[in-house]
Design a protein around this motif. Structure first.
Motif, PDB file in Angstrom:
ATOM      1  N   CYS A   2       0.836  -1.203   0.000  1.00 38.91           N
ATOM      2  CA  CYS A   2       0.000   0.000   0.000  1.00 38.91           C
ATOM      3  C   CYS A   2       0.871   1.253   0.000  1.00 38.91           C
ATOM      4  O   CYS A   2       0.613   2.186  -0.756  1.00 38.91           O
ATOM      5  CB  CYS A   2      -0.925  -0.018   1.201  1.00 38.91           C
ATOM      6  N   LYS A   3       1.887   1.270   0.833  1.00 46.21           N
ATOM      7  CA  LYS A   3       2.775   2.431   0.897  1.00 46.21           C
ATOM      8  C   LYS A   3       3.444   2.673  -0.449  1.00 46.21           C
ATOM      9  O   LYS A   3       3.572   3.812  -0.886  1.00 46.21           O
ATOM     10  CB  LYS A   3       3.851   2.226   1.966  1.00 46.21           C
ATOM     11  N   LYS A   4       3.864   1.592  -1.126  1.00 44.77           N
ATOM     12  CA  LYS A   4       4.513   1.736  -2.436  1.00 44.77           C
ATOM     13  C   LYS A   4       3.550   2.313  -3.463  1.00 44.77           C
ATOM     14  O   LYS A   4       3.916   3.175  -4.256  1.00 44.77           O
ATOM     15  CB  LYS A   4       5.038   0.383  -2.925  1.00 44.77           C
ATOM     16  N   ILE A   5       2.317   1.826  -3.470  1.00 42.52           N
ATOM     17  CA  ILE A   5       1.322   2.318  -4.420  1.00 42.52           C
ATOM     18  C   ILE A   5       1.067   3.805  -4.184  1.00 42.52           C
ATOM     19  O   ILE A   5       1.058   4.610  -5.112  1.00 42.52           O
ATOM     20  CB  ILE A   5       0.006   1.516  -4.307  1.00 42.52           C
ATOM     21  N   LYS A   7       2.931   5.973  -2.630  1.00 38.02           N
ATOM     22  CA  LYS A   7       4.129   6.796  -2.747  1.00 38.02           C
ATOM     23  C   LYS A   7       4.337   7.281  -4.179  1.00 38.02           C
ATOM     24  O   LYS A   7       4.826   8.382  -4.412  1.00 38.02           O
ATOM     25  CB  LYS A   7       5.349   5.995  -2.289  1.00 38.02           C
ATOM     26  N   ASN A   8       3.946   6.471  -5.154  1.00 36.23           N
ATOM     27  CA  ASN A   8       4.091   6.824  -6.559  1.00 36.23           C
ATOM     28  C   ASN A   8       3.062   7.902  -6.902  1.00 36.23           C
ATOM     29  O   ASN A   8       1.861   7.691  -6.772  1.00 36.23           O
ATOM     30  CB  ASN A   8       3.896   5.589  -7.439  1.00 36.23           C
ATOM     31  N   ARG A   9       3.524   9.036  -7.352  1.00 40.62           N
ATOM     32  CA  ARG A   9       2.637  10.177  -7.650  1.00 40.62           C
ATOM     33  C   ARG A   9       1.555   9.827  -8.660  1.00 40.62           C
ATOM     34  O   ARG A   9       0.433  10.310  -8.578  1.00 40.62           O
ATOM     35  CB  ARG A   9       3.480  11.347  -8.150  1.00 40.62           C
ATOM     36  N   LEU A  10       1.873   8.960  -9.614  1.00 38.71           N
ATOM     37  CA  LEU A  10       0.892   8.576 -10.636  1.00 38.71           C
ATOM     38  C   LEU A  10      -0.233   7.718 -10.056  1.00 38.71           C
ATOM     39  O   LEU A  10      -1.324   7.668 -10.609  1.00 38.71           O
ATOM     40  CB  LEU A  10       1.585   7.824 -11.777  1.00 38.71           C
ATOM     41  N   ASN A  11       0.047   7.026  -8.962  1.00 42.70           N
ATOM     42  CA  ASN A  11      -0.950   6.148  -8.342  1.00 42.70           C
ATOM     43  C   ASN A  11      -1.576   6.754  -7.102  1.00 42.70           C
ATOM     44  O   ASN A  11      -2.401   6.109  -6.452  1.00 42.70           O
ATOM     45  CB  ASN A  11      -0.304   4.814  -7.940  1.00 42.70           C
ATOM     46  N   ASN A  12      -1.208   7.955  -6.774  1.00 41.50           N
ATOM     47  CA  ASN A  12      -1.634   8.551  -5.514  1.00 41.50           C
ATOM     48  C   ASN A  12      -3.149   8.544  -5.326  1.00 41.50           C
ATOM     49  O   ASN A  12      -3.637   8.396  -4.219  1.00 41.50           O
ATOM     50  CB  ASN A  12      -1.093   9.977  -5.409  1.00 41.50           C
ATOM     51  N   ASN A  13      -3.911   8.694  -6.388  1.00 41.84           N
ATOM     52  CA  ASN A  13      -5.376   8.714  -6.283  1.00 41.84           C
ATOM     53  C   ASN A  13      -6.004   7.345  -6.516  1.00 41.84           C
ATOM     54  O   ASN A  13      -7.221   7.237  -6.574  1.00 41.84           O
ATOM     55  CB  ASN A  13      -5.956   9.736  -7.255  1.00 41.84           C
ATOM     56  N   THR A  14      -5.183   6.321  -6.661  1.00 44.19           N
ATOM     57  CA  THR A  14      -5.691   4.968  -6.841  1.00 44.19           C
ATOM     58  C   THR A  14      -6.181   4.442  -5.499  1.00 44.19           C
ATOM     59  O   THR A  14      -5.419   4.411  -4.531  1.00 44.19           O
ATOM     60  CB  THR A  14      -4.584   4.034  -7.375  1.00 44.19           C
ATOM     61  N   PRO A  15      -7.454   4.046  -5.407  1.00 45.89           N
ATOM     62  CA  PRO A  15      -7.942   3.527  -4.127  1.00 45.89           C
ATOM     63  C   PRO A  15      -7.290   2.176  -3.806  1.00 45.89           C
ATOM     64  O   PRO A  15      -7.151   1.328  -4.678  1.00 45.89           O
ATOM     65  CB  PRO A  15      -9.441   3.354  -4.335  1.00 45.89           C
ATOM     66  N   VAL A  16      -6.898   2.028  -2.550  1.00 51.76           N
ATOM     67  CA  VAL A  16      -6.324   0.776  -2.077  1.00 51.76           C
ATOM     68  C   VAL A  16      -7.238   0.231  -0.991  1.00 51.76           C
ATOM     69  O   VAL A  16      -7.500   0.901   0.007  1.00 51.76           O
ATOM     70  CB  VAL A  16      -4.900   0.978  -1.520  1.00 51.76           C
ATOM     71  N   VAL A  17      -7.729  -0.982  -1.207  1.00 43.76           N
ATOM     72  CA  VAL A  17      -8.591  -1.651  -0.239  1.00 43.76           C
ATOM     73  C   VAL A  17      -7.820  -2.840   0.319  1.00 43.76           C
ATOM     74  O   VAL A  17      -7.413  -3.724  -0.430  1.00 43.76           O
ATOM     75  CB  VAL A  17      -9.908  -2.126  -0.892  1.00 43.76           C
ATOM     76  N   LEU A  18      -7.612  -2.834   1.629  1.00 40.45           N
ATOM     77  CA  LEU A  18      -6.924  -3.952   2.265  1.00 40.45           C
ATOM     78  C   LEU A  18      -7.960  -4.990   2.674  1.00 40.45           C
ATOM     79  O   LEU A  18      -8.939  -4.659   3.329  1.00 40.45           O
ATOM     80  CB  LEU A  18      -6.146  -3.481   3.490  1.00 40.45           C
ATOM     81  N   LEU A  19      -7.726  -6.221   2.290  1.00 43.05           N
ATOM     82  CA  LEU A  19      -8.568  -7.349   2.678  1.00 43.05           C
ATOM     83  C   LEU A  19      -7.689  -8.293   3.471  1.00 43.05           C
ATOM     84  O   LEU A  19      -6.731  -8.861   2.938  1.00 43.05           O
ATOM     85  CB  LEU A  19      -9.159  -8.044   1.453  1.00 43.05           C
ATOM     86  N   GLY A  35      -1.870   4.277   4.275  1.00 41.61           N
ATOM     87  CA  GLY A  35      -2.569   5.013   3.230  1.00 41.61           C
ATOM     88  C   GLY A  35      -3.748   4.294   2.607  1.00 41.61           C
ATOM     89  O   GLY A  35      -4.282   4.747   1.594  1.00 41.61           O
ATOM     90  N   CYS A  36      -4.184   3.182   3.202  1.00 39.04           N
ATOM     91  CA  CYS A  36      -5.306   2.455   2.591  1.00 39.04           C
ATOM     92  C   CYS A  36      -6.580   3.296   2.657  1.00 39.04           C
ATOM     93  O   CYS A  36      -6.770   4.106   3.547  1.00 39.04           O
ATOM     94  CB  CYS A  36      -5.503   1.086   3.234  1.00 39.04           C
ATOM     95  N   ASP A  37      -7.430   3.090   1.675  1.00 39.98           N
ATOM     96  CA  ASP A  37      -8.687   3.840   1.594  1.00 39.98           C
ATOM     97  C   ASP A  37      -9.840   3.095   2.243  1.00 39.98           C
ATOM     98  O   ASP A  37     -10.852   3.697   2.595  1.00 39.98           O
ATOM     99  CB  ASP A  37      -9.009   4.130   0.127  1.00 39.98           C
TER     100      ASP A  37
END
Length: 69
Positions: A2-5, A7-19, A35-37
């Motif tokens: 999640c942190k890697k996703i 951290k990348n400026r291009l992915n900053n608005n990509t929602p991350v859902v932890l399961l 940073g998970c959403d």
């Protein structure tokens, strides 16, 4: 991951859902700090999953401006 996703400026608005199977408050805080959403715990609650799915797959409202960071 999640942190890697996030951290990348291009992915900053990509929602991350932890399961995960980890349900303690400490684990949820760690997820939020990473940073998970959304944080979902197994076994998955169908209604909670639907809410998260709809939140991140709805199209933006007409006339609304997209947030560009």
């Amino acid at each position: 991951a999640c942190k890697k996703i996030k951290k990348n400026r291009l992915n900053n608005n990509t929602p991350v859902v932890l399961l995960t199977s980890k349900s303690s408050s400490f684990d949820k805080i760690k997820g939020a700090l990473a940073g998970c959403d959304a944080y979902l715990v197994k076994p998955i609650n169908h209604n909670e999953f639907e809410d998260v799915y709809e939140k991140f797959t709805q199209e933006p409202q007409r006339g609304a401006r997209a947030h560009v960071g």
